[in-house]
Design a protein around this motif. Structure first.
Motif, PDB file in Angstrom:
ATOM      1  N   ILE A  71       0.981  -0.999  -0.049  1.00 52.68           N
ATOM      2  CA  ILE A  71       0.018  -0.022   0.158  1.00 52.68           C
ATOM      3  C   ILE A  71       0.792   1.172  -0.079  1.00 52.68           C
ATOM      4  CG2 ILE A  71      -1.742   1.229   1.273  1.00 52.68           C
ATOM      5  CD1 ILE A  71      -2.749  -1.342   2.227  1.00 52.68           C
ATOM      6  N   ILE A  72       1.828   1.464   0.802  1.00 59.56           N
ATOM      7  CA  ILE A  72       2.806   2.531   0.883  1.00 59.56           C
ATOM      8  C   ILE A  72       3.498   2.616  -0.291  1.00 59.56           C
ATOM      9  CG2 ILE A  72       2.795   2.742   3.606  1.00 59.56           C
ATOM     10  CD1 ILE A  72       5.736   1.558   3.204  1.00 59.56           C
ATOM     11  N   ALA A  73       3.866   1.535  -1.064  1.00 64.76           N
ATOM     12  CA  ALA A  73       4.759   1.687  -2.245  1.00 64.76           C
ATOM     13  C   ALA A  73       3.780   2.178  -3.357  1.00 64.76           C
ATOM     14  CB  ALA A  73       5.057   0.255  -2.644  1.00 64.76           C
ATOM     15  N   ALA A  74       2.406   1.720  -3.515  1.00 67.61           N
ATOM     16  CA  ALA A  74       1.479   2.385  -4.342  1.00 67.61           C
ATOM     17  C   ALA A  74       1.371   3.752  -3.910  1.00 67.61           C
ATOM     18  CB  ALA A  74       0.173   1.656  -4.099  1.00 67.61           C
ATOM     19  N   ILE A  75       1.337   4.237  -2.777  1.00 62.85           N
ATOM     20  CA  ILE A  75       1.112   5.757  -2.583  1.00 62.85           C
ATOM     21  C   ILE A  75       2.058   6.600  -2.842  1.00 62.85           C
ATOM     22  CG2 ILE A  75       1.003   7.374  -0.583  1.00 62.85           C
ATOM     23  CD1 ILE A  75      -0.292   5.392   1.089  1.00 62.85           C
ATOM     24  N   TYR A  76       3.441   6.023  -2.849  1.00 64.88           N
ATOM     25  CA  TYR A  76       4.733   6.656  -3.101  1.00 64.88           C
ATOM     26  C   TYR A  76       4.804   6.761  -4.696  1.00 64.88           C
ATOM     27  CZ  TYR A  76       9.712   7.949  -3.680  1.00 64.88           C
ATOM     28  OH  TYR A  76      10.805   8.768  -3.826  1.00 64.88           O
ATOM     29  N   LYS A  77       4.526   5.811  -5.142  1.00 65.12           N
ATOM     30  CA  LYS A  77       4.649   5.484  -6.780  1.00 65.12           C
ATOM     31  C   LYS A  77       3.467   6.509  -7.389  1.00 65.12           C
ATOM     32  CE  LYS A  77       4.439   2.064 -10.642  1.00 65.12           C
ATOM     33  NZ  LYS A  77       4.629   0.851 -10.854  1.00 65.12           N
ATOM     34  N   ALA A  78       2.432   6.555  -6.949  1.00 61.98           N
ATOM     35  CA  ALA A  78       1.423   7.609  -7.505  1.00 61.98           C
ATOM     36  C   ALA A  78       1.892   8.940  -7.105  1.00 61.98           C
ATOM     37  CB  ALA A  78       0.014   7.508  -6.513  1.00 61.98           C
ATOM     38  N   ARG A  79       2.766   9.317  -6.036  1.00 55.59           N
ATOM     39  CA  ARG A  79       3.075  10.695  -5.810  1.00 55.59           C
ATOM     40  C   ARG A  79       4.202  11.164  -7.014  1.00 55.59           C
ATOM     41  NH1 ARG A  79       4.693  11.067   0.695  1.00 55.59           N
ATOM     42  NH2 ARG A  79       2.652  10.922   1.588  1.00 55.59           N
ATOM     43  N   VAL A  80       5.196  10.022  -7.231  1.00 53.90           N
ATOM     44  CA  VAL A  80       6.377  10.253  -8.098  1.00 53.90           C
ATOM     45  C   VAL A  80       5.478  10.518  -9.519  1.00 53.90           C
ATOM     46  CG1 VAL A  80       8.311   9.346  -9.057  1.00 53.90           C
ATOM     47  CG2 VAL A  80       7.818   9.262  -6.662  1.00 53.90           C
ATOM     48  N   GLU A  81       4.614   9.672  -9.868  1.00 50.79           N
ATOM     49  CA  GLU A  81       4.108   9.828 -11.240  1.00 50.79           C
ATOM     50  C   GLU A  81       3.379  11.189 -11.413  1.00 50.79           C
ATOM     51  OE1 GLU A  81       1.434   6.348 -11.436  1.00 50.79           O
ATOM     52  OE2 GLU A  81       2.912   5.241 -12.140  1.00 50.79           O
ATOM     53  N   LYS A  82       2.851  11.858 -10.251  1.00 47.07           N
ATOM     54  CA  LYS A  82       2.230  13.099 -10.337  1.00 47.07           C
ATOM     55  C   LYS A  82       3.189  14.065 -10.476  1.00 47.07           C
ATOM     56  CE  LYS A  82      -1.665  15.530  -8.413  1.00 47.07           C
ATOM     57  NZ  LYS A  82      -3.065  15.443  -7.793  1.00 47.07           N
ATOM     58  N   ARG A  83       4.457  13.867  -9.415  1.00 42.79           N
ATOM     59  CA  ARG A  83       5.408  15.010  -9.736  1.00 42.79           C
ATOM     60  C   ARG A  83       5.919  14.992 -11.122  1.00 42.79           C
ATOM     61  NH1 ARG A  83       8.371  12.652  -4.639  1.00 42.79           N
ATOM     62  NH2 ARG A  83       6.675  13.235  -2.926  1.00 42.79           N
ATOM     63  N   GLY A  84       6.120  13.852 -11.637  1.00 44.35           N
ATOM     64  CA  GLY A  84       7.020  13.508 -13.069  1.00 44.35           C
ATOM     65  C   GLY A  84       8.254  14.137 -13.102  1.00 44.35           C
ATOM     66  N   TYR A  85       8.998  14.395 -11.840  1.00 43.54           N
ATOM     67  CA  TYR A  85      10.365  14.707 -12.180  1.00 43.54           C
ATOM     68  C   TYR A  85      11.052  14.147 -10.946  1.00 43.54           C
ATOM     69  CZ  TYR A  85       9.307  18.241  -8.858  1.00 43.54           C
ATOM     70  OH  TYR A  85       8.903  18.981  -7.610  1.00 43.54           O
ATOM     71  N   GLY A  86      12.343  14.181 -10.948  1.00 43.13           N
ATOM     72  CA  GLY A  86      13.237  14.079  -9.841  1.00 43.13           C
ATOM     73  C   GLY A  86      12.995  12.846  -8.974  1.00 43.13           C
ATOM     74  N   SER A  87      13.785  12.631  -7.893  1.00 44.27           N
ATOM     75  CA  SER A  87      13.740  11.664  -6.758  1.00 44.27           C
ATOM     76  C   SER A  87      13.164  10.333  -7.569  1.00 44.27           C
ATOM     77  CB  SER A  87      12.655  12.189  -5.667  1.00 44.27           C
ATOM     78  OG  SER A  87      12.888  11.132  -4.794  1.00 44.27           O
ATOM     79  N   GLY A  88      13.624   9.843  -8.697  1.00 47.51           N
ATOM     80  CA  GLY A  88      13.552   8.529  -9.052  1.00 47.51           C
ATOM     81  C   GLY A  88      12.199   8.275  -9.623  1.00 47.51           C
ATOM     82  N   ALA A  89      11.728   9.309 -10.530  1.00 48.03           N
ATOM     83  CA  ALA A  89      10.593   9.368 -11.248  1.00 48.03           C
ATOM     84  C   ALA A  89      10.974   8.147 -11.942  1.00 48.03           C
ATOM     85  CB  ALA A  89      10.374  10.330 -11.832  1.00 48.03           C
ATOM     86  N   TRP A  90       9.783   7.192 -12.341  1.00 44.92           N
ATOM     87  CA  TRP A  90       9.997   5.926 -12.950  1.00 44.92           C
ATOM     88  C   TRP A  90      10.504   6.473 -14.414  1.00 44.92           C
ATOM     89  CZ3 TRP A  90      10.290   3.783  -8.815  1.00 44.92           C
ATOM     90  CH2 TRP A  90       9.309   3.912  -7.719  1.00 44.92           C
ATOM     91  N   GLY A  91      11.601   5.779 -14.984  1.00 45.99           N
ATOM     92  CA  GLY A  91      11.880   5.703 -16.311  1.00 45.99           C
ATOM     93  C   GLY A  91      12.459   7.143 -16.748  1.00 45.99           C
TER      94      GLY A  91
END
Lengths: 70, 198
Positions: free
Chosen positions: B167-187
């Protein structure tokens, strides 16, 4: 004679010391700690404690507020 | 079965140390021991990042592997705990842990007295839940009360996440996708072949 008495008292001191050491050893043996034994947690304490309560659900909801709210 | 994990969102941590204080207060951690601490890199320079660190409750825990008296155990929640009744305070776990999580009270040399202390993911120890003995040795057992670790629950910027790993991985992943930059944005690094700069 006096020399002989001095010799005897010296031996007495040594005898006293040896018996005292024995007494100390016996006392130490009497209060020696028993081998440490760990608390046995048992099966009930080894069960999973995590539950997805309302409190926990609220935490997930609040922390995912920007992304999970639909 | 849920796997308990901590995850610190370094883009949100403001190094307020509230997690450290909350942990010490909740468990009445002895002086000289910090079960949690905040590490800052590039302090005062561009790209400064802070991250809150404690026991990561490893799947294959090095502390567990090196303990000569085998006092560590993993609960069904995948929380790594230890028995202070068995611990001899040798300090091997402190040296083995890559995060410096197990701490030794600063009252003497290793092995001379004292027991190692570490983060329990607020889930107490082997003693009965909520007992006085459990609190004195390990601190509060919030997991048994249906709560999560206090450090994460009271994080003001919602940087420190704790709970079910999925669950917390899903929360973090969604945060990063929304930011779209930095701190290990996917890809990000794969797509742009460059190091991430903020």
């Amino acid at each position: 004679m006096a020399k002989a008495q001095r010799g005897m008292s010296r031996r007495g001191l040594l005898k006293g010391l040896s018996s005292g050491t024995l007494a100390l050893g016996a006392a130490a043996a009497a209060v020696a700690p028993e081998p440490a034994e760990a608390y046995d947690p048992g099966p009930t304490e080894m069960r999973g404690r995590y539950r997805e309560t309302d409190h926990v659900k609220a935490y997930y909801r609040v922390n995912g507020y920007e992304t999970l709210k639909k | 079965m849920a796997r308990m994990k901590f995850l610190c969102d370094a883009d949100r941590c403001i190094e307020c140390n509230a997690c450290v204080t909350a942990c010490k207060n909740e468990h009445e951690v002895p002086w000289g021991i910090n079960r949690r601490r905040v590490v800052t890199i590039n302090d005062g320079r561009p790209g400064e990042r802070s991250i809150s660190m404690a026991c990561m409750h490893c799947t294959d825990a090095p502390c567990q592997a090196v303990c000569p008296v085998d006092c560590f155990y993993t609960t069904p929640d995948h929380v790594v705990l230890h028995s202070k009744d068995l611990c001899i305070g040798c300090g091997y776990c402190f040296y083995a842990c890559p995060f410096g999580a197990p701490q030794y009270p600063r009252v003497g040399n290793f092995g001379s007295r004292g027991k190692m202390d570490k983060c329990t993911f607020c889930s107490g120890g082997p003693e009965p839940d909520g007992s006085e003995a459990e609190y004195v040795k390990y601190g509060a057992n919030r997991l048994a009360e249906g709560k999560l670790p206090l450090c994460a629950e009271m994080c003001s910027t919602k940087s420190l996440l704790a709970g079910d790993g999925d669950i917390i991985a899903a929360i973090y992943k969604a945060r990063v996708e929304k930011r779209g930059y930095g701190s290990g944005a996917w890809g990000w690094s794969t797509a742009y072949h460059e190091t991430i700069e903020v």
